[in-house]
Design an enzyme around this catalytic site. Structure first.
Site: not given
Length: 163
Positions: A75-76, A79
């Site tokens: 998820h990160e 980003h």
């Protein structure tokens, strides 16, 4: 996870897989990406664009290593990629979601459901007005006692006073 070395091996193996995908699709490297495990509180992970750093919740890393690597780390990293490729895109917008799916998240979510406790408990102070009592934060309490602010009840409009 018994040893930090096991955890780092798990993270490095996942980063290697992700880097291959990212290099092939976007020509980006993860070499300048820093990973730390000092995030506390309710969040599982956080990407900080200014420093190219991913902070992971160390407590959750110990309790849920597989989920932290396969969900939160991915998820990160999504980003990170979104920030590098599409500078002004929404943090959890379509571009981020597409990249998260490309990196292996089947159903990218903006929150996690792992059980966590807040990093600290906040003291509440009891105040009253004409319609009842209210619990307010220590920050608001301090502003009231130092005469930097006055707070009114949203229901009746009366000023809040210490009980």
């Amino acid at each position: 996870m018994k040893h930090i070395a096991e955890w780092e091996n798990l993270v490095n193996a996942k980063l290697s897989i992700l880097e291959n995908i990212i290099k092939n699709k976007f020509g980006l490297s993860l070499l300048n990406l820093k990973i730390s495990y000092d995030l506390k509180g309710l969040r599982a992970g956080l990407f900080i664009p200014k420093t190219n750093e991913i902070k992971l919740n160390g407590k959750l890393c110990k309790e849920f290593p597989e989920r932290m690597v396969n969900e939160v780390l991915v998820h990160e990293v999504a980003h990170f990629v979104t920030n590098k490729v599409f500078k002004n895109s929404k943090p959890h917008g379509k571009k981020w979601k597409d990249i998260a799916i490309l990196l292996g998240l089947k159903n990218p979510k903006t929150t996690h459901d792992m059980p966590v406790n807040p990093a600290r408990q906040f003291q509440k102070y009891e105040y009253k007005c004409s319609c009842g009592t209210h619990n307010i934060s220590s920050v608001r309490h301090k502003r009231i006692i130092t005469k930097k602010a006055k707070y009114a009840c949203k229901r009746c409009g009366g000023l809040l006073e210490k009980v």
